[in-house]
Design a protein around this motif. Structure first.
Motif, PDB file in Angstrom:
ATOM      1  N   SER A  69      14.732  -3.812   9.311  1.00  0.00           N
ATOM      2  CA  SER A  69      14.155  -2.625   8.687  1.00  0.00           C
ATOM      3  C   SER A  69      12.648  -2.519   8.980  1.00  0.00           C
ATOM      4  O   SER A  69      11.913  -3.494   8.866  1.00  0.00           O
ATOM      5  CB  SER A  69      14.388  -2.710   7.176  1.00  0.00           C
ATOM      6  N   LYS A  70      12.220  -1.313   9.364  1.00  0.00           N
ATOM      7  CA  LYS A  70      10.799  -1.091   9.679  1.00  0.00           C
ATOM      8  C   LYS A  70       9.922  -1.200   8.427  1.00  0.00           C
ATOM      9  O   LYS A  70       8.700  -1.380   8.511  1.00  0.00           O
ATOM     10  CB  LYS A  70      10.604   0.300  10.295  1.00  0.00           C
ATOM     11  N   SER A  71      10.543  -1.038   7.267  1.00  0.00           N
ATOM     12  CA  SER A  71       9.735  -1.063   6.030  1.00  0.00           C
ATOM     13  C   SER A  71       9.634  -2.463   5.430  1.00  0.00           C
ATOM     14  O   SER A  71       9.119  -2.649   4.331  1.00  0.00           O
ATOM     15  CB  SER A  71      10.311  -0.079   5.010  1.00  0.00           C
ATOM     16  N   LEU A  72      10.117  -3.464   6.166  1.00  0.00           N
ATOM     17  CA  LEU A  72       9.983  -4.833   5.662  1.00  0.00           C
ATOM     18  C   LEU A  72       8.555  -5.333   5.926  1.00  0.00           C
ATOM     19  O   LEU A  72       8.080  -5.347   7.059  1.00  0.00           O
ATOM     20  CB  LEU A  72      11.002  -5.741   6.354  1.00  0.00           C
ATOM     21  N   ASN A  73       7.838  -5.668   4.865  1.00  0.00           N
ATOM     22  CA  ASN A  73       6.510  -6.281   4.994  1.00  0.00           C
ATOM     23  C   ASN A  73       6.251  -7.116   3.746  1.00  0.00           C
ATOM     24  O   ASN A  73       7.100  -7.165   2.836  1.00  0.00           O
ATOM     25  CB  ASN A  73       5.423  -5.215   5.210  1.00  0.00           C
ATOM     26  N   LEU A  74       5.121  -7.777   3.676  1.00  0.00           N
ATOM     27  CA  LEU A  74       4.884  -8.689   2.553  1.00  0.00           C
ATOM     28  C   LEU A  74       4.945  -7.966   1.214  1.00  0.00           C
ATOM     29  O   LEU A  74       5.473  -8.487   0.234  1.00  0.00           O
ATOM     30  CB  LEU A  74       3.534  -9.400   2.713  1.00  0.00           C
ATOM     31  N   ASP A  75       4.402  -6.738   1.158  1.00  0.00           N
ATOM     32  CA  ASP A  75       4.391  -6.018  -0.116  1.00  0.00           C
ATOM     33  C   ASP A  75       5.784  -5.629  -0.585  1.00  0.00           C
ATOM     34  O   ASP A  75       6.117  -5.785  -1.761  1.00  0.00           O
ATOM     35  CB  ASP A  75       3.499  -4.769  -0.018  1.00  0.00           C
ATOM     36  N   THR A  76       6.605  -5.108   0.364  1.00  0.00           N
ATOM     37  CA  THR A  76       7.961  -4.711  -0.060  1.00  0.00           C
ATOM     38  C   THR A  76       8.804  -5.950  -0.392  1.00  0.00           C
ATOM     39  O   THR A  76       9.647  -5.915  -1.279  1.00  0.00           O
ATOM     40  CB  THR A  76       8.672  -3.861   1.017  1.00  0.00           C
ATOM     41  N   LYS A 108      -0.250 -12.486  -3.389  1.00  0.00           N
ATOM     42  CA  LYS A 108       0.075 -11.852  -4.686  1.00  0.00           C
ATOM     43  C   LYS A 108       1.095 -12.658  -5.497  1.00  0.00           C
ATOM     44  O   LYS A 108       2.171 -12.190  -5.799  1.00  0.00           O
ATOM     45  CB  LYS A 108       0.577 -10.439  -4.467  1.00  0.00           C
ATOM     46  N   ASP A 109       0.820 -13.826  -5.805  1.00  0.00           N
ATOM     47  CA  ASP A 109       1.598 -14.823  -6.569  1.00  0.00           C
ATOM     48  C   ASP A 109       3.024 -15.155  -6.079  1.00  0.00           C
ATOM     49  O   ASP A 109       3.806 -15.769  -6.792  1.00  0.00           O
ATOM     50  CB  ASP A 109       1.534 -14.609  -8.097  1.00  0.00           C
ATOM     51  N   ILE A 110       3.335 -14.793  -4.834  1.00  0.00           N
ATOM     52  CA  ILE A 110       4.554 -15.334  -4.213  1.00  0.00           C
ATOM     53  C   ILE A 110       4.098 -16.282  -3.098  1.00  0.00           C
ATOM     54  O   ILE A 110       3.166 -15.976  -2.357  1.00  0.00           O
ATOM     55  CB  ILE A 110       5.439 -14.207  -3.622  1.00  0.00           C
ATOM     56  N   ASN A 111       4.754 -17.445  -3.019  1.00  0.00           N
ATOM     57  CA  ASN A 111       4.377 -18.429  -1.996  1.00  0.00           C
ATOM     58  C   ASN A 111       5.198 -18.246  -0.729  1.00  0.00           C
ATOM     59  O   ASN A 111       6.320 -17.771  -0.777  1.00  0.00           O
ATOM     60  CB  ASN A 111       4.580 -19.848  -2.539  1.00  0.00           C
ATOM     61  N   LYS A 159      -3.193 -11.813   5.796  1.00  0.00           N
ATOM     62  CA  LYS A 159      -2.746 -11.598   4.413  1.00  0.00           C
ATOM     63  C   LYS A 159      -2.612 -12.877   3.588  1.00  0.00           C
ATOM     64  O   LYS A 159      -2.898 -12.886   2.399  1.00  0.00           O
ATOM     65  CB  LYS A 159      -1.390 -10.890   4.400  1.00  0.00           C
ATOM     66  N   LEU A 160      -2.133 -13.950   4.209  1.00  0.00           N
ATOM     67  CA  LEU A 160      -1.831 -15.149   3.419  1.00  0.00           C
ATOM     68  C   LEU A 160      -3.088 -15.966   3.149  1.00  0.00           C
ATOM     69  O   LEU A 160      -3.914 -16.165   4.030  1.00  0.00           O
ATOM     70  CB  LEU A 160      -0.800 -16.031   4.134  1.00  0.00           C
TER      71      LEU A 160
END
Ligand SMILES: [Zn+2]
Ligand SMILES: [Zn+2]
Length: 436
Positions: free
Chosen positions: A19-26, A68-71, A56-57
């Motif tokens: 999916s093109k919309s897969l990124n760290l935020d989603t 954003k609090d996910i490792n 980002k990391l």
């Protein structure tokens, strides 16, 4: 010691079919709904994705990557010369770049736009040597699937057949969606390795990301601790594997390589002499009728394994003959060293799970996989009762009943292993049958 729910094999938009919309935020959005604490980054060797991750990391005080609090654990999948997929975990970005440089001479796509899952012209053992010399961790991905996997038909039957001297550096295998601990522990060669249950997600949606995960008992979510747990050192361990019921996976059952129909055996009402001549063909299945389905199936499987069985549906229409291919369950039947699983003491329990979205879809008799009604109910139940994993595994059934009686009874049946499944195969997912 704390526990962390981790899904350690995913992909990025730089792998085909993602999916093109897969990124760290989603992704972290889904992580919060599900109760996931650690994610693999996917595709970390691909240059653009690597650059994005580096931006980002951040590193937390316990040396774990965080956004954003996910490792996150730096992770990739690599395809070797034998067309076997391997999952790889890296300690830091330096290690990623060093290994990228070492693999580059053997790969034509590692630096390309679609190099998310690079292919390298190295034997499995050579690849393991390069990876483990640098301190990264590697093991076979979705080990039993009929394509691109170590134990697929006509390939290897044990870890050492494949990795030879490098087997000593294989500390885990990934079970894949169509296998679980009960199936994999029928192979003696897997007694000493740790089992990982990961989603191999190609989208951030809640049916995909986290549909399989591992519960790690570790001090903090760093690479170091994950390695200790996989190697079962210093009391670090995986205390639970959770994954789809194998029948829900895409490759559980044998199938025709061309039309992708699944082969199922049924008990015949009258006697036949020729056991494989009576069949019926539907849109998705070929049913073979025999007097003794269990015995006939074993015989059939050994003929399929020899490449001798032609699809009864395809042979009529095409000049080329298309063969039946073994699914995960039949391949395990063939190469297993025991009929029943023999679990080593270190093996954690395995929960056969169904994604909550699919439970809601069945309860509402909605077939669409993107239904708004289903998604609203999903968000609603999570808001009221807690994360998806808590609801599936821990929340008392009586509390779920207050939200929805039917959903509660499906979850209860799932926990008691009383659900009936139509097995998946040939790339089609299995389904739950709700006449319970
Ligand atoms: Zn793969
Ligand atoms: Zn066919």
């Amino acid at each position: 010691m704390k526990y962390f729910n981790a899904d350690l094999h995913i992909h990025s938009p730089h792998s085909i079919g993602v999916s093109k919309s897969l990124n760290l935020d989603t992704m972290i959005d889904t992580c919060k709904k599900k109760g996931l604490n650690i994610l693999g980054t996917g595709d970390v060797l691909q240059p653009e994705w690597l650059k994005y991750l580096e931006q980002k990391l951040e590193k937390s005080k316990d040396r774990a990557y965080i956004y954003k609090d996910i490792n996150f654990i730096l992770q990739s999948e690599i395809e070797d010369q034998e067309s076997i997929h391997e999952v790889v975990f890296f300690e830091d970005f330096n290690m990623v770049r060093t290994i990228q440089k070492k693999l580059e001479p053997y790969s034509s796509n590692i630096l390309g736009e679609w190099g998310g899952r690079p292919r390298v012209n190295l034997t499995p053992a050579e690849l393991v040597d390069i990876i483990s010399d640098e301190g990264a961790l590697i093991g076979p991905a979705h080990a039993f699937t009929p394509f691109k996997a170590i134990f697929r038909q006509n390939r290897f039957e044990t870890l050492s057949d494949c990795y030879q001297d490098a087997t000593k550096n294989i500390y885990f295998i990934e079970l894949g969606l169509s296998a679980n601990t009960y199936l994999a522990d029928r192979l003696e060669c897997l007694r000493d390795v740790t089992f990982l249950s990961n989603s191999d997600a190609h989208s951030q949606g809640p049916r995909s990301l986290g549909r399989e995960f591992n519960r790690f008992d570790i001090d903090n979510p760093s690479f170091e601790e994950i390695v200790l747990a996989i190697r079962r050192k210093d009391n670090r361990k995986i205390s639970l594997n959770v994954g789809l019921h194998p029948k829900l996976g895409k490759y559980y059952n044998m199938f025709c390589n061309k039309c992708r129909r699944r082969i199922l055996f049924k008990k015949a009402m009258k006697s036949f002499n020729d056991v494989f001549s009576q069949y019926s063909i539907t849109e998705n299945f070929i049913f073979i009728y025999t007097n003794n389905p269990d015995m006939a199936k074993q015989d059939y499987i050994s003929q399929v394994n020899k490449g001798k069985v032609i699809c009864p549906s395809c042979k009529k229409e095409l000049s080329k003959n298309y063969k039946i291919k073994l699914g995960v369950s039949e391949r395990i039947d063939l190469i297993s060293t025991s009929e029943k699983p023999i679990h080593p003491n270190h093996r954690p329990s395995y929960i056969n799970a169904i994604p909550l979205i699919d439970i809601i879809r069945s309860e509402k008799h909605i077939t669409s996989k993107t239904s708004k009604t289903v998604l609203n109910t999903y968000n609603n139940i999570i808001e009221k009762l807690g994360s998806e994993f808590e609801i599936l595994i821990d929340t008392p059934i009586n509390n779920i009943k207050k939200f929805n009686e039917n959903i509660a009874s499906i979850i209860k049946a799932m926990r008691n292993d009383e659900i009936k499944y139509t097995p998946g195969g040939g790339g089609t997912y299995g389904e739950i049958n709700l006449e319970i």
